[in-house]
Motif scaffolding. Sequence first.
Motif, short mmCIF file in Angstrom:
data_model
loop_
_atom_site.label_atom_id
_atom_site.label_comp_id
_atom_site.label_asym_id
_atom_site.label_seq_id
_atom_site.Cartn_x
_atom_site.Cartn_y
_atom_site.Cartn_z
N ALA A 9 -0.43 -6.79 1.05
CA ALA A 9 -0.10 -5.70 1.98
C ALA A 9 0.54 -4.53 1.22
N SER A 10 1.44 -4.85 0.30
CA SER A 10 2.08 -3.80 -0.51
C SER A 10 1.06 -3.08 -1.36
N SER A 11 0.15 -3.84 -1.96
CA SER A 11 -0.86 -3.23 -2.84
C SER A 11 -1.80 -2.32 -2.06
N LEU A 12 -2.14 -2.70 -0.84
CA LEU A 12 -3.03 -1.87 -0.03
C LEU A 12 -2.40 -0.51 0.24
N ARG A 13 -1.13 -0.53 0.57
CA ARG A 13 -0.44 0.73 0.87
C ARG A 13 -0.23 1.56 -0.39
N LEU A 14 0.25 0.91 -1.46
CA LEU A 14 0.57 1.64 -2.69
C LEU A 14 -0.69 2.14 -3.41
N VAL A 89 -15.90 -5.71 10.59
CA VAL A 89 -15.13 -5.80 9.35
C VAL A 89 -14.39 -4.49 9.07
N PHE A 90 -14.92 -3.36 9.56
CA PHE A 90 -14.28 -2.07 9.31
C PHE A 90 -12.99 -1.91 10.11
N ASP A 91 -12.80 -2.74 11.10
CA ASP A 91 -11.55 -2.75 11.85
C ASP A 91 -10.63 -3.85 11.31
N LEU A 92 -11.18 -5.02 11.07
CA LEU A 92 -10.40 -6.16 10.59
C LEU A 92 -9.78 -5.90 9.22
N TYR A 93 -10.57 -5.27 8.34
CA TYR A 93 -10.13 -5.05 6.96
C TYR A 93 -10.20 -3.57 6.59
N HIS A 96 -8.36 -2.65 3.36
CA HIS A 96 -9.04 -3.22 2.19
C HIS A 96 -10.25 -2.37 1.81
N ILE A 97 -11.01 -1.95 2.82
CA ILE A 97 -12.22 -1.18 2.57
C ILE A 97 -11.89 0.20 2.05
N THR A 98 -10.83 0.80 2.58
CA THR A 98 -10.38 2.11 2.08
C THR A 98 -10.06 2.04 0.60
#
Length: 206
Positions: A9-14, A89-93, A96-98
Amino acid sequence: MDLREKIIASSLRLFSEKGFHGVSVQDLVNDSMTSKGGFYHHFSSKDELLYVIHDKFISYVLSEAHSAKEKYDRPMKQLHEILKASVHVFDLYNEHITVFYQENKYLKQEYEEIIKQKRNEFKRIIYEVINDGQQSGDFRESLPPTITTMSILGMVNWTYKWYQRDGDKNIEQVSSVYIDLLMHGLLTDEALKDYERSSLYAELNF
């Protein structure tokens, strides 16, 4: 949330804010309130963490595609479920996809090859479903299966460019539109009548 998921979660944001190379392991450790020992217990490197982010959503759609093939005998029903999962998947992840589209150029070759194999396997499944459907009479034989497969992938994969969770249409409605468009373009007249009488069609929500 366990430590592994907190680090992800931290890596996704950072990564989204600063880019892959703009974030250090220490940044991830600080943000997830752990230690370097805690980080390396779950990930061998920052590179592996980037791979895990990529792998999470690709593995999801691949698993759902296999499940659809096992659950249904009829290709049109298999494709319906595969399309539904591919859009959801574009809502669930979403995060991650961004990060995937923003940072995938930094993925190490060894990890890139694993992702490529999974993407190719997913493409192969869709091709097989289209081909099987043409042989069974579900899908129109006049449509080249390779072009049809790539058209489906192109349409679905572009969703990340415009889909927003707080937009006018939720992901269920978006997937319903995609499925309706594609099924009306692919199905033979007889198969379309069967499809529109099915419980799957009744579940569509526009």
